[in-house]
Design a protein around this motif. Structure first.
Motif, PDB file in Angstrom:
ATOM      1  N   HIS A 177     -15.190  -8.462  23.367  1.00 53.22           N
ATOM      2  CA  HIS A 177     -14.665  -9.825  23.046  1.00 53.22           C
ATOM      3  C   HIS A 177     -15.616 -10.516  22.084  1.00 53.22           C
ATOM      4  N   HIS A 178     -16.867 -10.512  22.857  1.00 55.72           N
ATOM      5  CA  HIS A 178     -18.148 -11.198  22.255  1.00 55.72           C
ATOM      6  C   HIS A 178     -18.426 -10.590  20.914  1.00 55.72           C
ATOM      7  N   THR A 179     -18.356  -9.235  20.817  1.00 55.54           N
ATOM      8  CA  THR A 179     -18.648  -8.607  19.521  1.00 55.54           C
ATOM      9  C   THR A 179     -17.745  -9.058  18.490  1.00 55.54           C
ATOM     10  N   ILE A 180     -16.415  -8.543  18.792  1.00 58.39           N
ATOM     11  CA  ILE A 180     -15.516  -9.047  17.797  1.00 58.39           C
ATOM     12  C   ILE A 180     -15.342 -10.304  17.297  1.00 58.39           C
ATOM     13  N   SER A 181     -15.515 -11.486  18.392  1.00 59.02           N
ATOM     14  CA  SER A 181     -15.305 -12.743  18.123  1.00 59.02           C
ATOM     15  C   SER A 181     -16.527 -13.324  16.953  1.00 59.02           C
ATOM     16  N   GLY A 182     -17.428 -12.339  16.880  1.00 53.72           N
ATOM     17  CA  GLY A 182     -18.469 -12.656  16.022  1.00 53.72           C
ATOM     18  C   GLY A 182     -17.986 -12.281  14.616  1.00 53.72           C
ATOM     19  N   ILE A 183     -16.864 -11.675  14.397  1.00 54.14           N
ATOM     20  CA  ILE A 183     -16.375 -11.195  13.174  1.00 54.14           C
ATOM     21  C   ILE A 183     -15.313 -12.177  12.981  1.00 54.14           C
ATOM     22  N   VAL A 184     -14.458 -12.284  13.893  1.00 50.15           N
ATOM     23  CA  VAL A 184     -13.155 -12.935  13.922  1.00 50.15           C
ATOM     24  C   VAL A 184     -13.337 -14.312  13.924  1.00 50.15           C
ATOM     25  N   GLY A 185     -14.479 -14.892  14.488  1.00 46.70           N
ATOM     26  CA  GLY A 185     -14.810 -16.046  14.607  1.00 46.70           C
ATOM     27  C   GLY A 185     -14.012 -16.391  16.249  1.00 46.70           C
ATOM     28  N   SER A 186     -14.303 -17.570  16.668  1.00 47.99           N
ATOM     29  CA  SER A 186     -13.787 -18.141  17.820  1.00 47.99           C
ATOM     30  C   SER A 186     -12.416 -18.621  17.924  1.00 47.99           C
ATOM     31  N   SER A 187     -11.900 -18.334  16.650  1.00 52.68           N
ATOM     32  CA  SER A 187     -10.315 -18.910  16.742  1.00 52.68           C
ATOM     33  C   SER A 187      -9.710 -18.058  17.423  1.00 52.68           C
ATOM     34  N   VAL A 188      -8.411 -18.690  17.529  1.00 48.27           N
ATOM     35  CA  VAL A 188      -7.360 -17.954  18.627  1.00 48.27           C
ATOM     36  C   VAL A 188      -6.663 -16.900  18.174  1.00 48.27           C
ATOM     37  N   ALA A 189      -7.500 -15.839  17.757  1.00 43.18           N
ATOM     38  CA  ALA A 189      -6.919 -14.822  17.234  1.00 43.18           C
ATOM     39  C   ALA A 189      -6.222 -13.799  18.135  1.00 43.18           C
ATOM     40  N   ALA A 190      -5.201 -13.212  17.958  1.00 41.23           N
ATOM     41  CA  ALA A 190      -4.181 -12.810  18.861  1.00 41.23           C
ATOM     42  C   ALA A 190      -5.184 -11.624  19.495  1.00 41.23           C
ATOM     43  N   LEU A 191      -6.093 -10.773  18.722  1.00 40.04           N
ATOM     44  CA  LEU A 191      -6.791  -9.732  19.102  1.00 40.04           C
ATOM     45  C   LEU A 191      -7.768 -10.191  20.300  1.00 40.04           C
ATOM     46  N   LEU A 192      -8.461 -11.176  20.033  1.00 42.24           N
ATOM     47  CA  LEU A 192      -9.197 -11.810  21.008  1.00 42.24           C
ATOM     48  C   LEU A 192      -8.585 -12.187  22.400  1.00 42.24           C
ATOM     49  N   MET A 193      -7.510 -12.786  21.967  1.00 45.85           N
ATOM     50  CA  MET A 193      -6.697 -13.310  23.270  1.00 45.85           C
ATOM     51  C   MET A 193      -6.137 -12.173  24.041  1.00 45.85           C
ATOM     52  N   THR A 194      -5.842 -11.003  23.433  1.00 46.85           N
ATOM     53  CA  THR A 194      -5.329  -9.856  24.045  1.00 46.85           C
ATOM     54  C   THR A 194      -6.517  -9.485  24.780  1.00 46.85           C
ATOM     55  N   MET A 195      -7.802  -9.270  24.426  1.00 46.88           N
ATOM     56  CA  MET A 195      -9.031  -8.643  24.788  1.00 46.88           C
ATOM     57  C   MET A 195      -9.290  -9.554  26.159  1.00 46.88           C
ATOM     58  N   GLU A 196      -9.088 -11.023  25.963  1.00 48.20           N
ATOM     59  CA  GLU A 196      -9.438 -11.800  26.934  1.00 48.20           C
ATOM     60  C   GLU A 196      -8.540 -11.538  28.097  1.00 48.20           C
ATOM     61  N   GLU A 197      -7.108 -11.564  27.612  1.00 49.12           N
ATOM     62  CA  GLU A 197      -6.285 -11.349  28.634  1.00 49.12           C
ATOM     63  C   GLU A 197      -6.342 -10.082  29.619  1.00 49.12           C
ATOM     64  N   MET A 198      -6.863  -9.020  29.011  1.00 48.91           N
ATOM     65  CA  MET A 198      -7.283  -7.633  29.554  1.00 48.91           C
ATOM     66  C   MET A 198      -8.377  -7.901  30.417  1.00 48.91           C
ATOM     67  N   HIS A 199      -9.347  -8.644  30.138  1.00 56.08           N
ATOM     68  CA  HIS A 199     -10.424  -8.868  30.625  1.00 56.08           C
ATOM     69  C   HIS A 199     -10.021  -9.584  32.041  1.00 56.08           C
ATOM     70  N   VAL A 200      -9.317 -10.641  31.969  1.00 52.71           N
ATOM     71  CA  VAL A 200      -8.968 -11.233  32.931  1.00 52.71           C
ATOM     72  C   VAL A 200      -8.294 -10.348  33.964  1.00 52.71           C
TER      73      VAL A 200
END
Lengths: 215, 654
Positions: B382-405
């Motif tokens: 999540h940390h690594t990819i948000s470096g690329i996608v930015g901290s915006s509410v990208a679905a991928l990041l959200m999915t990863m966060e969701e999975m992390h949680v």
């Protein structure tokens, strides 16, 4: 059909591996930015750089994945060997231990990459001749025994850095030329452009670039 | 006068001789004499005329005879006549010539006159023409200037036919460099034409403006269609953005809607490419099976999830690069946000397959440690990819966060489950008072979790955060478990057992970062139990060494009870007897060790208990000694009762 020129003909994916502190990130930085990064922080996980260079008359885009050397990242970095066309295996000529670990790195590289993956051994920090701990000859012998390309380089002075990437690229290109590397396969670590449409999924509505990829 | 006339006649040779002869008069001074005189006086040499006349005469008067003399006059006259006739004849010729000349001159004159007239007429006629010509020339010049101006105007405010053609024919054909040049011209003209609006050429200005606007719209529309088409084709895994496409985006940025639609098209194409690539990597792998499909490793959750996430990381980075190439020349504000948004959109497609697979892994209950590792791995990516996608509410990041949680939740669930299982079936402490199997197991689990935490790829500060939770989730139930299982034990047993358990926990934790607080707490608890053990050991020694009764009586003794020696069993001999026993202890203090102490896992703790309990024994002896030697207590010869001084005892025991 477009006649517009492309920026490059191939993409080669590289991975840089080796012990912590051997200068993997510095090599990458020197290669992409042509600058020496004096106090380079430890890489967290995996970092990424690209550069387009000419290889045997072809423009090739190198996509380079620089991995963390720290043991705790080993599990993560292993996932990046997948589909690499070239691997730069780096050790520090002033630290014997980094040389001694090469066989473990090599095992990883062999197990996790294609048989066609070109591995080049790089003895970094060649500028520190006075502190040399690994002779050129023994490393050369190791490379020959294992069928690796070999160079000593210095990320600090830039010596042989360009060549390290280039030599590997040439070898990859040669593999393409003699057909031992199948371009059409996904994840070969090499992508040819403009690529021929794969499968029929595109249908007729998409004007695909049909320029000849005769391989 | 007459003379003159005569002379003249003479000269003309008319008949001077006859005349002379005819009028001779004898008078002096008569005319004859005068004449004669005159003749005589005449100097023939000087009279040139006479000489000439004579010379002429000599030519034809060759025979001086009478007859000839008589005829002379006639001859002369004849001769004169013929000469005159000759003269006349010649002169006639001359006259004729002259007349002819005159005629010619006359003709010339006429001719000239005629020409003059004609010229005059012509001049009169051309006058008009010249004026007209001049006028026309002026006009011409003016027109030329105007033409130049018009040319310049057109050059500035209109497209060349080639440019026009470029813009028009691009409908189906490829867009080239020229198209952009033409488009830029249109834009430039549209811009420049504003100058006209400030002059009195407003109509032209407006017309051109409108024309350019129409042209511009059409061109943008065309460009958009082309770019959209190009983008639609970018569904290969590899995707090289042609420079022309980059230029097209640069041009389209002036039309936000078209720009956005094109980007959407691009994102959609790339999205499906990424999804396909992902599925291929999951299920097909590379050529000839190398690299192997990721799903081949689904039995190894870490590798499986790690490979998937690494693949996505690389794909995301590549997509970002493509996008950067596409939008390299775009200068509008917020391009960076734009890119992140698009990368977010591109990677949206893989969310479902990714989520499905990770959920499967998590739900399969791979065990607490794996869940914990997974959650860390997810956090790392999540940390690594948000470096690329930015901290915006990208679905991928959200999915990863969701999975992390989810994985973290499952992890803690797993821990709680473990804890409640422990409490369900409380094990009795083993006879050796060592840690129970469940404690050892749980600590092993904790060690594994902490170890994975230690080697976690998550940055340090992020790691510390959920640490307290992990520790309390495992340690709190464990402590509770120990207390419960120890509840039926005797004091010493319980303390020993607890110390052992706490010691195990402590040594487990001590290996890891961020455990200081917990360690301190455990230390306190250990010390509490240690006090118990020290006291127990001391009283054990005192009892066995026979001092126990004496010591306790002594402590409870009050002056009202009278002398100590008078109390029952406190007399000289009793005390002496006890001292013999105590002396035996002193000779081999190690034999008097409470059995529980041998169960202690830590030699250091055992040593500490031993040392501190010995101190207590010494202190007790000291008190006994001072009581016995106190005369008020009525012991006779205390030296014989107590053989050793407290110092000696201390020296023996230490």
């Amino acid at each position: 059909m477009t006649t517009a020129p492309y920026n490059y003909s191939y993409i080669f994916k590289y991975i840089i591996i080796g012990d912590m502190g051997v200068g993997k990130s510095c090599l990458l930085h020197q290669f992409t930015e042509k600058k020496f990064m004096a106090d380079c922080p430890h890489t967290i996980g995996v970092e990424f750089g690209t550069r387009i260079m000419e290889v045997s008359g072809q423009k090739v885009k190198l996509q380079i994945w620089d991995t963390a050397g720290q043991e705790r990242f080993r599990a993560v970095t292993r996932s990046y060997y997948r589909g690499a066309a070239g691997a730069l295996m780096v050790y520090d000529i002033t630290r014997r231990s980094t040389y001694n670990h090469l066989s473990s790195w090599l095992t990883d590289a062999r197990n996790l990459t294609n048989p066609n993956t070109v591995i080049i051994l790089i003895g970094n920090k060649a500028d520190l001749e006075a502190q040399r701990d690994v002779t050129y000859e023994e490393a050369k012998q190791f490379a020959e025994e294992n069928g690796l390309l070999f160079l000593e380089a210095s990320a600090k002075t830039g010596e042989n850095v360009e060549d390290a990437f280039l030599e590997a690229a040439k070898k990859i290109y040669q593999n393409i030329q003699d057909g031992s590397l199948d371009l059409n396969a996904a994840e070969s670590g090499v992508q040819h452009k403009p690529s021929a449409p794969q499968g029929g999924r595109l249908g007729n509505d998409a004007p695909s670039q049909k320029e000849g990829c005769s391989c | 006068m007459t003379t003159m006339a005569d002379t003249k006649a003479d000269i003309s040779g008319d008949s001077p001789l006859t005349q002379n002869s005819g009028s001779v008069t004898p008078q002096p001074n008569n005319p004859l004499s005068r004449k004669l005189n005159k003749i005589l006086e005449t100097r023939l040499d000087n009279d040139k005329e006479m000489l000439e006349a004579l010379k002429a005469l000599s030519v034809f008067f060759t025979e001086n005879s009478l007859r000839t003399r008589r005829n002379l006059r006639g001859d002369i006259e004849r001769r004169s006549l013929s000469i005159n006739e000759e003269f006349v004849r010649i002169f006639k010729d001359v006259k004729e010539e002259l007349e002819s000349v005159n005629e010619d001159v006359q003709a010339m004159s006429t001719c000239c006159e005629e020409m003059t007239n004609r010229l005059k007429a012509a001049k009169e006629q051309t006058q008009d023409l010249i004026v007209k010509t001049n006028k026309l020339q002026g006009e011409n010049h003016r027109l030329e200037v105007r033409a130049q101006v018009a040319q310049a105007f057109l050059g500035k405010f209109q497209l060349s036919s080639e440019e026009m053609a470029t813009l028009r024919t691009a409908r189906d054909g490829p867009v080239t460099e020229d198209f952009f040049k033409a488009l830029n011209r249109v834009k430039q003209i549209h811009e420049d034409v504003k100058v006209l609006l400030r002059t009195n050429q407003q109509t032209a200005g407006l017309e051109i403006m409108e024309q350019m606007a129409v042209l511009q719209e059409a061109s943008y529309e065309q460009l958009y269609r082309w770019a959209q088409n190009e983008c639609r084709g970018l569904t290969q895994e590899s995707c090289d953005i042609t420079p022309v496409l980059g230029q097209a985006m640069e041009a389209l940025q002036d039309r936000p809607v078209l720009y956005k639609y094109t980007l959407d098209e691009f994102a959609t194409a790339r999205r499906s490419a990424v999804v396909r690539g992902f599925i291929d990597a999951l299920t097909r792998g590379g050529a000839g099976g190398t690299p192997r499909p990721i799903e081949m490793h689904s039995h190894d959750p870490m590798r499986y999830v790690g490979d998937m996430l690494a693949w996505l990381h690389q794909a995301t980075a590549s997509e970002k690069e493509h996008l950067e190439a596409l939008l390299k020349q775009v200068t509008i504000q917020g391009v960076e946000d734009n890119m992140q948004e698009v990368v977010g959109h591109i990677t949206e497609g893989v969310c479902r397959p990714l989520k499905m697979r990770i959920e499967q892994v998590i739900v399969a209950e791979p065990g607490a440690v794996l869940l914990y590792k997974l959650s860390n791995l997810l956090k790392f990516y999540h940390h690594t990819i948000s470096g690329i996608v930015g901290s915006s509410v990208a679905a991928l990041l959200m999915t990863m966060e969701e999975m992390h949680v989810l994985s973290k939740k499952m992890f803690f669930n797993c821990l709680s489950l473990h804890a409640s299982k422990l409490m369900d079936k409380v094990e009795l402490p083993p006879p050796d008072l060592g840690p129970t199997a469940s404690l050892t197991q749980t600590l092993a689990l904790l060690r594994e979790v902490l170890a994975s935490h230690d080697s976690s790829v998550v940055p340090l500060d992020a790691r510390q955060a959920d640490f307290a939770q992990v520790l309390s989730c495992i340690l709190d139930p464990l402590l509770q478990l120990c207390t419960v299982s120890a509840s039926n034990l005797g004091t010493a047993d319980m303390a020993t057992y607890m110390v052992n358990c706490l010691y195990m926990m402590k040594t487990t934790l001590a290996l890891f970062e961020f455990t200081d607080k917990r360690l301190e707490m455990l230390e306190f608890q250990i010390e509490a139990h240690l006090d118990t053990l020290i006291n127990e050991q001391a009283s054990y020694v005192l009892t066995r060494a026979g001092l126990s009764y004496i010591y306790s009586t002594l402590q409870q003794h009050t002056p009202e009870q009278g002398a100590l020696a008078n109390l029952p069993s406190m007399d000289n001999s009793s005390v002496k007897g006890a001292m013999v026993q105590f002396d035996r202890y002193l000779s081999s203090p190690d034999t008097l060790v409470m059995p529980q102490l041998n169960f202690l896992l830590s030699a250091a703790i055992k040593e500490q208990i031993f040392r501190q309990s010995t101190e207590l024994v010494c202190r007790a002896y000291g008190e006994v000694h001072s009581a016995v030697t106190d005369p008020a207590n009525g012991y006779k010869e205390p030296e014989s009762v107590l053989l050793r001084s407290p110092q000696q005892v201390q020296a023996l025991l230490s």
